[in-house]
Design a protein around this motif. Structure first.
Motif, PDB file in Angstrom:
ATOM      1  N   VAL A 189       0.854  -1.190   0.000  1.00  0.00           N
ATOM      2  CA  VAL A 189       0.000   0.000   0.000  1.00  0.00           C
ATOM      3  C   VAL A 189       0.890   1.240   0.000  1.00  0.00           C
ATOM      4  O   VAL A 189       1.826   1.346   0.806  1.00  0.00           O
ATOM      5  N   ASN A 190       0.602   2.178  -0.892  1.00  0.00           N
ATOM      6  CA  ASN A 190       1.373   3.428  -0.928  1.00  0.00           C
ATOM      7  C   ASN A 190       0.902   4.371   0.173  1.00  0.00           C
ATOM      8  O   ASN A 190      -0.294   4.563   0.361  1.00  0.00           O
ATOM      9  N   ILE A 191       1.862   4.932   0.877  1.00  0.00           N
ATOM     10  CA  ILE A 191       1.513   5.859   1.961  1.00  0.00           C
ATOM     11  C   ILE A 191       2.103   7.226   1.628  1.00  0.00           C
ATOM     12  O   ILE A 191       3.297   7.353   1.357  1.00  0.00           O
ATOM     13  N   ILE A 210      10.994   1.079   0.517  1.00  0.00           N
ATOM     14  CA  ILE A 210      11.354   2.373  -0.050  1.00  0.00           C
ATOM     15  C   ILE A 210      11.025   2.278  -1.543  1.00  0.00           C
ATOM     16  O   ILE A 210      11.529   1.417  -2.247  1.00  0.00           O
ATOM     17  N   ASP A 211      10.087   3.140  -1.982  1.00  0.00           N
ATOM     18  CA  ASP A 211       9.522   3.070  -3.339  1.00  0.00           C
ATOM     19  C   ASP A 211      10.333   3.948  -4.295  1.00  0.00           C
ATOM     20  O   ASP A 211      11.024   4.880  -3.859  1.00  0.00           O
ATOM     21  N   ASP A 212      10.240   3.668  -5.579  1.00  0.00           N
ATOM     22  CA  ASP A 212      10.870   4.502  -6.626  1.00  0.00           C
ATOM     23  C   ASP A 212      12.341   4.758  -6.313  1.00  0.00           C
ATOM     24  O   ASP A 212      12.846   5.866  -6.542  1.00  0.00           O
ATOM     25  N   PHE A 271       3.982  -1.209   3.622  1.00  0.00           N
ATOM     26  CA  PHE A 271       3.702   0.175   3.254  1.00  0.00           C
ATOM     27  C   PHE A 271       4.857   0.704   2.412  1.00  0.00           C
ATOM     28  O   PHE A 271       6.018   0.584   2.805  1.00  0.00           O
ATOM     29  N   GLU A 272       4.514   1.273   1.267  1.00  0.00           N
ATOM     30  CA  GLU A 272       5.534   1.809   0.356  1.00  0.00           C
ATOM     31  C   GLU A 272       5.640   3.317   0.548  1.00  0.00           C
ATOM     32  O   GLU A 272       4.645   4.035   0.503  1.00  0.00           O
ATOM     33  N   ILE A 273       6.868   3.740   0.770  1.00  0.00           N
ATOM     34  CA  ILE A 273       7.123   5.152   1.030  1.00  0.00           C
ATOM     35  C   ILE A 273       8.061   5.656  -0.056  1.00  0.00           C
ATOM     36  O   ILE A 273       9.073   5.022  -0.330  1.00  0.00           O
TER      37      ILE A 273
HETATM   38 CA    CA Z   1       4.339   2.121  -5.027  1.00  0.00          CA
END
Ligand code: CA
Ligand code: C2E
Ligand code: CA
Length: 419
Positions: free
Chosen positions: A243-245, A305-307, A275-277
């Motif tokens: 889930v993106n936060i 850690i996203d992107d 949770f993706e941050i």
């Molecule tokens: Ca994401």
């Protein structure tokens, strides 16, 4: 199958098109003309300097469809040849051709796309029919966010949509790189707008953040997703949920307990939820970010850690925050099989993640060559259009139980569905 869709059109790639060859070496230009004719070009013109290029490219009577642009024209560079031209005056698609360092050429391609030209992946000299055909199939047209008009929903519209429960989860599979077996899904928000078609997150997430509504919607979508996964039966229960936060949500000190209570009320253990941050979530207050991430971990959730690689403080964030997983941004994956610079970045990112004991997911995998490269480099989990576009819950149900039954192969991948 995606591969079949791509080659459905069997006409030669330049069929019926007018091509301008911007090239100062006449022998090279003649070879290029012959290749263009072989690929079906209706007409070719050669320009050896900027003035000729400018006049030809903006000729309203006989417009050019494709430009083969040599990046060095004598003393001039290919970018100078296009500098004075308003991109809206030409519909032509540009294919840069160069013997220069790949990274210089990539920078030029990005510049042209950023200015609004329709540009394709560059070709390394010598030009061949095969390379040109391939480049014509790979458009790097300006990203939608620079060209497309974003919706600007008002606070009142977003609040009404929230209370009418119009936000729905879509899902993108996270799959084992080798077998393509699904190991989890990422929840991607969509707005089921009453009068428009399904609206993508770029149109409403930033406005929801500003309106202070994003946390409530994230929590609602989390509950819906857990119910959706439950509804898939045994197959769904094996899948993790990502889930993106948003940064403003993370700043709320009451968040970890609230999420814990929500997930527990759905009968799910927190360790199934990641949770993706994004790196851009580096809050004005780094201590607040440290607190919220540490507490989410203490409550048993996973953190990604996203992107990764797109921000400026990645290494510092990685060192200080308690992540479990690193998601390699798709900008390092796209085109990597043919790009030594991206491969170097991938290798070192993977080595670093392994050294730090992090799980690795590569995003934006669109081709089999990218998947194979990532497998060779030791990336265990991939996400991307190779396995299909994001799915509604019914689409997910149709895919997951079938695919969990056995080893995945490319031939069993679903057709692309609208995202
Ligand atoms: Ca994401
Ligand atoms: P993200 O978290 O990086 O999500 C991945 C995005 O890349 C998704 O776009 C997905 O459709 C797209 N994508 C996946 N595979 C490929 C591929 O192979 N090639 C290409 N070109 N693109 C691919 P989407 O759904 O439009 O989401 C955009 C962003 O919106 C997400 O980026 C995420 O940052 C944000 N977002 C989506 N849902 C939520 C949400 O519920 N809450 C928050 N805070 N942000 C969200
Ligand atoms: Ca991402």
């Amino acid at each position: 199958m995606r591969q079949e869709i791509r080659i459905e059109d069997q006409r030669p790639p330049l069929s019926g098109r007018k091509v301008a060859i911007i090239e100062d070496d006449m022998t090279t230009a003649m070879v290029a003309e012959a290749i263009c004719r072989k690929l079906g070009a209706r007409e070719t013109v050669v320009c050896a300097d900027r003035a000729c290029a400018a006049a030809t490219l903006t000729d309203p009577i006989s417009p050019v469809d494709v430009i083969l642009l040599d990046m060095m024209l004598g003393a001039d560079d290919g970018l100078a040849a296009l500098r004075g031209i308003d991109p809206s005056l030409t519909q032509a698609e540009i294919v840069p051709v160069s013997a220069k360092d790949r990274r210089v050429v990539d920078a030029a391609v990005r510049l042209l796309a950023g200015r609004g030209f329709r540009v394709h992946e560059a070709i390394e000299k010598p030009l061949t029919a095969e390379k040109l055909g391939r480049a014509l199939g790979r458009a790097i047209f300006p990203a939608p966010e620079t060209g497309a008009v974003l919706m600007q929903p008002t606070h009142a519209e977003l609040a009404a949509a929230t209370s009418r429960d119009e936000f729905v989860p879509h899902y993108q599979l996270k799959s084992d790189t080798r077998t393509l077996r699904p190991v989890g899904v990422e929840l991607l928000a969509r707005w089921q707008h009453p009068t428009r078609s399904l609206v993508g997150p770029e149109h409403f997430i930033p406005a929801m953040e500003q309106a202070g509504l994003i946390a409530a919607v994230t929590e609602r979508l989390l509950v819906k997703s857990l119910a959706d996964l439950e509804s898939l039966g045994a197959g769904g229960q094996q899948l993790g949920l990502a889930v993106n936060i948003s940064a403003p949500t993370l700043a709320d000190p009451a968040l970890p307990e609230r999420l814990h209570t929500l997930v527990a009320s759905c009968g799910v253990t927190p360790s199934r939820v990641t949770f993706e941050i994004t790196e851009s979530a580096v809050l004005q207050d780094p201590l607040a970010l440290l607190e919220s991430t540490a507490r989410l971990r203490l409550h048993g959730f996973r953190l990604a850690i996203d992107d990764f690689g797109t921000g400026w403080s990645s290494l510092e964030l990685l060192r200080t925050l308690p992540f479990n997983e690193l998601k390699i941004d798709r900008s390092f994956v796209a085109g990597a099989p043919r790009d030594p610079a991206r491969q170097v970045i991938l290798r070192s990112t993977i080595a670093m993640a392994l050294g730090l004991g992090l799980d690795i997911v590569a995003e934006g995998v669109e081709t089999e060559a990218e998947r194979a490269l990532l497998q060779d480099l030791g990336v265990p989990v991939i996400q991307g259009w190779l396995m299909g576009r994001p799915l509604s819950v019914s689409g997910l149900a149709a895919t997951v139980n079938v695919r969990l039954d056995g080893e995945e192969t490319l031939s069993t991948l679903p057709k692309e569905t609208a995202s």
